[in-house]
Design a protein around this motif. Structure first.
Motif, PDB file in Angstrom:
ATOM      1  N   MET A 126     -14.875 -12.823  93.558  1.00 10.45           N
ATOM      2  CA  MET A 126     -13.639 -13.343  94.126  1.00 10.45           C
ATOM      3  C   MET A 126     -12.637 -12.262  94.527  1.00 10.45           C
ATOM      4  O   MET A 126     -12.063 -12.300  95.611  1.00 10.45           O
ATOM      5  CB  MET A 126     -12.986 -14.320  93.141  1.00 10.45           C
ATOM      6  CG  MET A 126     -11.808 -15.083  93.721  1.00 10.45           C
ATOM      7  SD  MET A 126     -11.233 -16.408  92.637  1.00 10.45           S
ATOM      8  CE  MET A 126     -12.639 -17.520  92.642  1.00 10.45           C
ATOM      9  N   PHE A 127     -12.417 -11.270  93.660  1.00  9.06           N
ATOM     10  CA  PHE A 127     -11.363 -10.282  93.910  1.00  9.06           C
ATOM     11  C   PHE A 127     -11.959  -8.878  93.983  1.00  9.06           C
ATOM     12  O   PHE A 127     -12.667  -8.449  93.077  1.00  9.06           O
ATOM     13  CB  PHE A 127     -10.305 -10.336  92.801  1.00  9.06           C
ATOM     14  CG  PHE A 127      -9.684 -11.686  92.632  1.00  9.06           C
ATOM     15  CD1 PHE A 127      -8.894 -12.228  93.636  1.00  9.06           C
ATOM     16  CD2 PHE A 127      -9.881 -12.423  91.485  1.00  9.06           C
ATOM     17  CE1 PHE A 127      -8.321 -13.484  93.493  1.00  9.06           C
ATOM     18  CE2 PHE A 127      -9.310 -13.671  91.321  1.00  9.06           C
ATOM     19  CZ  PHE A 127      -8.529 -14.206  92.338  1.00  9.06           C
ATOM     20  N   GLU A 128     -11.639  -8.163  95.054  1.00  9.92           N
ATOM     21  CA  GLU A 128     -12.287  -6.880  95.291  1.00  9.92           C
ATOM     22  C   GLU A 128     -11.653  -5.709  94.548  1.00  9.92           C
ATOM     23  O   GLU A 128     -12.160  -4.596  94.610  1.00  9.92           O
ATOM     24  CB  GLU A 128     -12.322  -6.564  96.795  1.00  9.92           C
ATOM     25  CG  GLU A 128     -10.956  -6.285  97.411  1.00  9.92           C
ATOM     26  CD  GLU A 128     -10.278  -7.542  97.933  1.00  9.92           C
ATOM     27  OE1 GLU A 128      -9.331  -7.423  98.714  1.00  9.92           O
ATOM     28  OE2 GLU A 128     -10.712  -8.637  97.545  1.00  9.92           O
ATOM     29  N   SER A 129     -10.556  -5.925  93.832  1.00 15.86           N
ATOM     30  CA  SER A 129      -9.922  -4.817  93.121  1.00 15.86           C
ATOM     31  C   SER A 129      -9.960  -4.998  91.602  1.00 15.86           C
ATOM     32  O   SER A 129      -9.390  -4.194  90.883  1.00 15.86           O
ATOM     33  CB  SER A 129      -8.458  -4.668  93.581  1.00 15.86           C
ATOM     34  OG  SER A 129      -8.385  -4.413  94.960  1.00 15.86           O
ATOM     35  N   ARG A 130     -10.634  -6.024  91.137  1.00 13.35           N
ATOM     36  CA  ARG A 130     -10.557  -6.342  89.721  1.00 13.35           C
ATOM     37  C   ARG A 130     -11.437  -5.443  88.849  1.00 13.35           C
ATOM     38  O   ARG A 130     -11.266  -5.396  87.637  1.00 13.35           O
ATOM     39  CB  ARG A 130     -10.942  -7.803  89.492  1.00 13.35           C
ATOM     40  CG  ARG A 130     -10.192  -8.412  88.315  1.00 13.35           C
ATOM     41  CD  ARG A 130     -10.293  -9.910  88.290  1.00 13.35           C
ATOM     42  NE  ARG A 130      -9.173 -10.488  87.567  1.00 13.35           N
ATOM     43  CZ  ARG A 130      -8.924 -11.783  87.498  1.00 13.35           C
ATOM     44  NH1 ARG A 130      -9.697 -12.628  88.139  1.00 13.35           N
ATOM     45  NH2 ARG A 130      -7.897 -12.232  86.817  1.00 13.35           N
ATOM     46  N   LEU A 131     -12.394  -4.744  89.454  1.00 16.09           N
ATOM     47  CA  LEU A 131     -13.266  -3.868  88.675  1.00 16.09           C
ATOM     48  C   LEU A 131     -12.796  -2.419  88.678  1.00 16.09           C
ATOM     49  O   LEU A 131     -13.446  -1.560  88.083  1.00 16.09           O
ATOM     50  CB  LEU A 131     -14.701  -3.946  89.219  1.00 16.09           C
ATOM     51  CG  LEU A 131     -15.404  -5.298  89.109  1.00 16.09           C
ATOM     52  CD1 LEU A 131     -16.826  -5.195  89.643  1.00 16.09           C
ATOM     53  CD2 LEU A 131     -15.419  -5.801  87.672  1.00 16.09           C
ATOM     54  N   PHE A 132     -11.676  -2.165  89.319  1.00 17.31           N
ATOM     55  CA  PHE A 132     -11.251  -0.775  89.457  1.00 17.31           C
ATOM     56  C   PHE A 132     -10.707  -0.174  88.166  1.00 17.31           C
ATOM     57  O   PHE A 132     -10.347   1.000  88.137  1.00 17.31           O
ATOM     58  CB  PHE A 132     -10.220  -0.646  90.582  1.00 17.31           C
ATOM     59  CG  PHE A 132     -10.809  -0.764  91.957  1.00 17.31           C
ATOM     60  CD1 PHE A 132     -12.181  -0.736  92.155  1.00 17.31           C
ATOM     61  CD2 PHE A 132     -10.000  -0.912  93.066  1.00 17.31           C
ATOM     62  CE1 PHE A 132     -12.729  -0.837  93.423  1.00 17.31           C
ATOM     63  CE2 PHE A 132     -10.543  -1.019  94.345  1.00 17.31           C
ATOM     64  CZ  PHE A 132     -11.911  -0.985  94.521  1.00 17.31           C
ATOM     65  N   LEU A 179     -20.177   1.947  89.116  1.00 16.26           N
ATOM     66  CA  LEU A 179     -19.450   1.044  90.015  1.00 16.26           C
ATOM     67  C   LEU A 179     -20.186   1.038  91.345  1.00 16.26           C
ATOM     68  O   LEU A 179     -20.113   1.996  92.123  1.00 16.26           O
ATOM     69  CB  LEU A 179     -18.003   1.509  90.182  1.00 16.26           C
ATOM     70  CG  LEU A 179     -17.093   0.574  90.987  1.00 16.26           C
ATOM     71  CD1 LEU A 179     -16.991  -0.796  90.322  1.00 16.26           C
ATOM     72  CD2 LEU A 179     -15.703   1.180  91.150  1.00 16.26           C
ATOM     73  N   CYS A 180     -20.920  -0.027  91.603  1.00 12.00           N
ATOM     74  CA  CYS A 180     -21.775  -0.099  92.792  1.00 12.00           C
ATOM     75  C   CYS A 180     -20.952  -0.245  94.061  1.00 12.00           C
ATOM     76  O   CYS A 180     -21.253   0.355  95.096  1.00 12.00           O
ATOM     77  CB  CYS A 180     -22.745  -1.272  92.658  1.00 12.00           C
ATOM     78  SG  CYS A 180     -23.702  -1.291  91.127  1.00 12.00           S
ATOM     79  N   ASP A 181     -19.931  -1.088  94.006  1.00 11.67           N
ATOM     80  CA  ASP A 181     -19.032  -1.338  95.125  1.00 11.67           C
ATOM     81  C   ASP A 181     -17.824  -2.076  94.545  1.00 11.67           C
ATOM     82  O   ASP A 181     -17.768  -2.287  93.337  1.00 11.67           O
ATOM     83  CB  ASP A 181     -19.730  -2.136  96.245  1.00 11.67           C
ATOM     84  CG  ASP A 181     -20.332  -3.449  95.768  1.00 11.67           C
ATOM     85  OD1 ASP A 181     -19.655  -4.178  95.011  1.00 11.67           O
ATOM     86  OD2 ASP A 181     -21.479  -3.759  96.146  1.00 11.67           O
ATOM     87  N   PRO A 182     -16.832  -2.459  95.364  1.00 10.79           N
ATOM     88  CA  PRO A 182     -15.645  -3.107  94.780  1.00 10.79           C
ATOM     89  C   PRO A 182     -15.920  -4.387  93.998  1.00 10.79           C
ATOM     90  O   PRO A 182     -15.080  -4.814  93.218  1.00 10.79           O
ATOM     91  CB  PRO A 182     -14.779  -3.403  96.014  1.00 10.79           C
ATOM     92  CG  PRO A 182     -15.184  -2.378  97.014  1.00 10.79           C
ATOM     93  CD  PRO A 182     -16.662  -2.199  96.804  1.00 10.79           C
ATOM     94  N   HIS A 183     -17.088  -4.984  94.193  1.00 12.28           N
ATOM     95  CA  HIS A 183     -17.376  -6.268  93.551  1.00 12.28           C
ATOM     96  C   HIS A 183     -18.418  -6.203  92.438  1.00 12.28           C
ATOM     97  O   HIS A 183     -18.586  -7.175  91.710  1.00 12.28           O
ATOM     98  CB  HIS A 183     -17.854  -7.287  94.602  1.00 12.28           C
ATOM     99  CG  HIS A 183     -16.795  -7.700  95.571  1.00 12.28           C
ATOM    100  ND1 HIS A 183     -15.897  -8.708  95.305  1.00 12.28           N
ATOM    101  CD2 HIS A 183     -16.482  -7.239  96.807  1.00 12.28           C
ATOM    102  CE1 HIS A 183     -15.072  -8.854  96.338  1.00 12.28           C
ATOM    103  NE2 HIS A 183     -15.409  -7.979  97.256  1.00 12.28           N
ATOM    104  N   ARG A 184     -19.144  -5.086  92.316  1.00  7.56           N
ATOM    105  CA  ARG A 184     -20.259  -5.056  91.367  1.00  7.56           C
ATOM    106  C   ARG A 184     -20.243  -3.773  90.541  1.00  7.56           C
ATOM    107  O   ARG A 184     -19.954  -2.684  91.052  1.00  7.56           O
ATOM    108  CB  ARG A 184     -21.596  -5.156  92.102  1.00  7.56           C
ATOM    109  CG  ARG A 184     -21.793  -6.462  92.850  1.00  7.56           C
ATOM    110  CD  ARG A 184     -23.117  -6.456  93.599  1.00  7.56           C
ATOM    111  NE  ARG A 184     -23.156  -5.366  94.569  1.00  7.56           N
ATOM    112  CZ  ARG A 184     -24.276  -4.911  95.136  1.00  7.56           C
ATOM    113  NH1 ARG A 184     -25.437  -5.459  94.829  1.00  7.56           N
ATOM    114  NH2 ARG A 184     -24.225  -3.923  96.007  1.00  7.56           N
ATOM    115  N   ALA A 185     -20.564  -3.937  89.253  1.00 10.44           N
ATOM    116  CA  ALA A 185     -20.688  -2.795  88.358  1.00 10.44           C
ATOM    117  C   ALA A 185     -21.893  -3.016  87.448  1.00 10.44           C
ATOM    118  O   ALA A 185     -22.090  -4.117  86.923  1.00 10.44           O
ATOM    119  CB  ALA A 185     -19.423  -2.614  87.525  1.00 10.44           C
TER     120      ALA A 185
END
Length: 434
Positions: free
Chosen positions: A341-347, A361-367
């Motif tokens: 849903m949110f592209e900055s939540r894994l940062f 951290l694969c990309d803004p959505h996946r880790a």
């Protein structure tokens, strides 16, 4: 700016009672604007976001009677619409994203509503289109002033319509429901969010005299009524806090009982934690989490890596993915966390990596998280909370870490968790607010 100092690792034990659900509280408090009669709400969480919303309604002219820190009555008999054009309103409302849900009740009751661009967590794009699309389908006119970033909706009259929402937005669904309950005719909302928060809002509205069918599904039918009355309403336990406590217990090898958790309203959350290898027992209305020296992440049937991903209810709530991610750092095995849903939540994962976690951290959505199986403890660190859910995930990490940690900007945590350090210290944590 306040900070937490945490001395770890902390192994805790005892019982804890979850607060009332923050997301439900924001909705049902806004719904009190739909009637001139008194609405009493119990089990309100005593947290920053909710208290700011109550204060905002008071400034709008709603009579507020705070019976206790967790119960309050509201009487919106004399709402001051002129205040909505004031600088003070813009300042207060823009700092609290949940207050966008005053628009539906105001539009339904007074035929107009105003709102500045809402604030809240910086976790990525959180567009408002669904709200205004629903209002327009009911017959309202939407205007946007890009220079002042100010929204206006108004209507001479509204009429029930068939509405297919472009996304199952929780706050968008709530806003359209509240506009529709006083709109003449039948309104059908398809692709509606159906989280327990929405179900509770609908239950409260029916107690007030609304006619709503399909509660708990993504297809709601609302037969508009002329007016609503008062009622009494009790807010559910916060499922996000329940999930946070489950993750905290596993991460810190603690033995904890979550009292009055109402497990029947948790949906897939217990199953998702069991897939992480976390043991728990449902004991009536309580959840017991035994002390575990380790927990092993399951794989899929074909042996491929487990994926934990958010999805519209009854899927896994995105608000808990930060907790799942931090819990995985000390699991046995690996997991892919997919925040759709949110592209900055894994940062915030860079802070966990600094503590010694193995995360890609694969990309803004996946880790991808490679667990340490409690063989290599995280190490204490100095960090800053970027949002509510990442903040509590960092707190869980610090409680399990070796040495001293400092978390700055804990006002973010205070927005969603009531007296969190006092409650956890009673279980044996070592958290100091400075």
């Amino acid at each position: 700016m306040n900070s937490f100092e945490i001395s770890g690792p902390c192994r805790m034990a005892g019982s804890i009672v979850p607060q009332g659900a923050k997301n439900e509280a924001l909705q049902v408090i806004c719904a009190t604007l739909l009637t001139s009669e008194t609405v009493f709400i119990d089990n309100i969480p005593d947290i920053l976001d909710v208290n700011n919303l109550i204060q905002l309604l008071g400034e709008m002219g709603v009579e507020i009677d705070r019976k206790s820190p967790n119960s309050c009555s509201f009487k919106a008999a004399n709402v001051n619409l002129e205040y909505l054009q004031s600088t003070d309103f813009r300042k207060r409302a823009s700092s609290l994203r949940g207050s966008i849900m005053i628009m539906g009740p105001l539009l339904a009751r007074y035929g107009k509503a105003y709102f500045p661009k809402p604030g809240g967590d910086k976790i990525g794009r959180r567009r408002m289109d669904t709200h205004f699309y629903g209002f327009e389908k009911l017959g309202a006119t939407f205007e946007f002033n890009p220079n002042e970033i100010f929204y206006t909706v108004h209507a001479e009259s509204l009429k029930g319509r068939y509405i297919l929402l472009d996304e199952a937005s929780v706050t968008g669904t709530a806003n359209v429901i509240m506009a529709a309950v006083l709109t003449p005719g039948v309104t059908t909302i398809y692709n509606a969010a159906c989280e327990p928060y929405i179900q509770q809002l609908c239950i409260m509205l029916t107690r007030m005299g609304a006619s709503i069918s399909g509660i708990g599904s993504n297809l709601l039918t609302i037969d508009g009524v002329k007016e609503l009355g008062g009622c009494n309403h009790r807010i559910l336990p916060d499922m996000i806090e329940v999930g946070s406590f489950i993750g905290m217990a596993a991460m810190t090898k603690s033995e904890i009982t979550i009292k009055d958790a109402e497990p029947e309203h948790l949906g897939i959350i217990p199953l998702a934690f069991k897939r992480m290898g976390i043991q728990m027992e449902i004991r009536g209305n309580d959840i017991y989490i035994p002390s575990q020296d380790n927990y092993t992440i399951e794989t899929f049937i074909d042996g491929s890596i487990m994926t934990i991903a958010d999805a519209p209810w009854p899927g896994l709530t995105p608000d808990l993915l930060s907790v799942f991610l931090v819990v995985a750092t000390q699991a046995k095995g690996s997991v892919l966390i997919h925040q759709k849903m949110f592209e900055s939540r894994l940062f915030f994962v860079d802070k966990l990596i600094d503590m010694g976690a193995s995360i890609i951290l694969c990309d803004p959505h996946r880790a991808t998280v490679i667990g340490h199986n409690h063989e290599n403890l995280l190490r204490g660190s100095v960090m800053t909370s970027p949002d509510i859910r990442a903040g509590v995930a960092l707190l869980i990490a610090a409680l399990s870490a070796q040495g001293k940690s400092v978390i700055h900007n804990i006002e973010q945590i205070d927005r969603g968790y009531q007296n969190i350090e006092k409650r956890l210290n009673q279980l044996g944590a070592s958290i100091r607010r400075v």
